[in-house]
Design an enzyme around this catalytic site. Structure first.
Site: not given
Ligand code: F6P
Length: 528
Positions: A184, A190, A244-245, A330, A361, A488
């Protein structure tokens, strides 16, 4: 209700606790509540303005007040005639435009019109993203296994742990691989690190000029994707009013569309839309997501159950619990109300789970006889995704066993087995207490006809709206996530410390300084 048991409640007519919506049925009759409690919960929803909140969300009001944004994911599955607006501006055309471009791109990749830099067909799609830019697509890819194009395999890289991308790259060939960088913000560390890794891999194998043919991007920050070197026609945007979610039904679902095709993807959107309409237009007392949300509030804030198990009786829904963990935790892992005041009641439960029958199980023992009471959602499809009933075959027989287990667990968890019933089986006296099943564990049974894109869309939208209802009652903001930001920032400082071998960073607490020093000492030692 503390002294009331689900077993005795089930003796009365509980038809009022079963709701059909968007082709699914939601059976709350195994919840530990009766009609006066339900009426009180609906009254609570009315008093806390749930109806007004629903209307505000659908109207594109900036309900995400701490970030000053609307939360209009429902517009993503709207039809052009639905007309959704943000700040008075109709967003329907913009949504349709992106879906149309995604469809064109998906058709070109699937038909072989879009090829890799050396002219090879694309056979592998690697979605690089994390959180909402990974969990939805990864969950949907598995859930819709039966609808996938066999010529395209999707892979998902999310973790900054290099093992993740190394493992995926070892399974694909550069000439035939398309990377989707899904983020987003297009700044998530990452994702950007993995994206750079992928780009270097493509450039090393195919040269600089190959990036255009092998990369697509999904982001609200289209300029950042452009700066990364992704061609404009391969960038698919979305908007800050999509959390995002809540983004699977946006361009974040591009890998899903590539896997199942544009028509099936539209069915996913249609399923979600059907649930959206039910949620928007149905009275609170007859509204499936509202009742789901109110049961969650009841179990958490009144019956003090701190965890909630998600138990899909479907191997294809194996990633649903992980997806719902982000959606629910979240969103509702908050202890401050929208007005900034601390809450005086328990909010968001811990969600977790595994598919049945496997979970039976492993952890079900604690669900049945542990000291903690856990509520659960049991999710099942009446029919298997592919059937061989006509030929009297194995698939349907196995599915019969699967659904029998789902219903059996719903019964045992909620009704249990009394001392008298155990004794009546002739079991020896000393074993009786060990075999008593307390029951009284609330269960919702969510049933669909078959796991299809349509039913998956409806199921996911039901959970999204349930989360919203819970947040509205608790008066918290389900659309921000300030809690994840600090980690972060601290991590980025520690990365600098590692690079500079600095062990006395005053920004760090003493324990972290000591751990960092220990880590660097270990690194200095020769490998064993
Ligand atoms: O973990 C925090 C967060 O902001 C989530 O809400 C989001 O889905 C994820 O990081 C990834 O963010 P992006 O899509 O901006 O890389």
């Amino acid at each position: 209700m503390r002294d009331e048991s689900i077993r005795s409640l089930l003796r009365s007519d509980r038809e009022f606790l079963r709701i059909d919506a968007a082709g699914m049925s939601f059976d709350f009759s195994r919840q530990r509540l009766d009609s006066p409690v339900l009426e009180s919960l609906v009254a609570l929803a009315e008093q806390t303005g749930v109806r007004q909140s629903i209307d505000a969300m659908f109207a594109g009001t900036r309900v995400n007040s701490t970030e000053g944004r609307a939360a209009l994911h429902v517009a993503l599955r709207g039809r052009p005639s639905d007309s959704f607006t943000v700040d008075g501006e109709d967003v329907s055309d913009a949504v349709e435009n992106v879906v149309g471009r995604m469809e064109e791109f998906a058709d070109r990749v699937r038909s072989g019109a879009h090829r890799g830099a050396t002219g090879e067909r694309i056979t592998d799609v690697v979605n690089i993203g994390i959180g909402g830019s990974d969990l939805g697509p990864a969950m949907a890819y598995q859930a819709l296994r039966a609808y996938r194009d066999p010529n395209i395999t999707c892979h998902f890289v999310s973790n900054v742990d290099p093992a993740d991308i190394i493992e995926v790259l070892s399974r694909v060939t550069p000439e035939k691989t398309l990377f989707i960088i899904a983020s987003k913000t297009f700044t998530t560390a990452e994702t950007m690190i993995n994206a750079e890794h992928a780009r270097t891999w493509i450039v090393d194998h195919l040269g600089d000029g190959a990036v255009g043919a092998h990369f697509a991007a999904v982001s609200t920050a289209e300029q950042f994707a452009d700066d990364f070197g992704i061609e404009r026609q391969n960038i698919f945007g979305f908007w800050d009013w999509v959390g995002g979610r809540y983004s699977l039904t946006s361009a974040v679902g591009l890998s899903t569309m590539l896997a199942i095709g544009p028509l099936r993807f539209r069915e996913l959107l249609d399923g979600a839309r059907a649930m959206d309409i039910h949620f928007r237009d149905t009275a609170l007392a007859d509204n499936a997501p509202v009742l789901m949300g109110l049961c969650a509030v009841w179990n958490r804030s009144f019956l003090q159950m701190s965890t909630s198990a998600v138990l899909p009786y479907s191997r294809d829904l194996a990633r649903l619990p992980a997806y719902l963990q982000q959606l629910t935790m979240e969103s509702n892992g908050k202890s401050v109300r929208i007005d900034g005041s601390p809450v005086t009641y328990d909010t968001g439960a811990i969600y977790w789970g595994e598919p049945g029958t496997n979970g039976q199980h492993s952890f079900f023992q604690l669900l049945h006889q542990g000291t903690d009471e856990v509520c659960s959602d049991i999710i099942l499809a009446a029919r298997p995704t592919s059937s061989d009933r006509q030929s009297g075959g194995q698939i349907d027989d196995q599915h019969d066993v699967l659904v029998a287990h789902a219903l059996a667990q719903a019964s045992v968890l909620s009704v249990g087995l009394t001392r008298e019933e155990v004794a009546a089986t002739g079991v020896s006296e000393d074993l009786v207490p060990h075999k008593v099943m307390p029951g009284n564990r609330p269960v919702s049974v969510i049933m669909m006809d078959q796991l299809t894109p349509l039913s998956l869309g409806a199921l996911l939208a039901a959970y999204e709206h349930s989360v919203f209802v819970q947040a509205s009652v608790w008066q918290i903001n389900p659309f921000d996530q300030w809690g994840v930001e600090l980690g972060k920032k601290v991590a980025s400082g520690i990365v600098d410390d590692i690079h500079q071998r600095q062990v006395d960073d005053p920004e760090l607490d003493p324990a972290t300084r000591a751990s960092l020093a220990a880590l660097l000492v270990r690194r200095d030692q020769p490998r064993s």
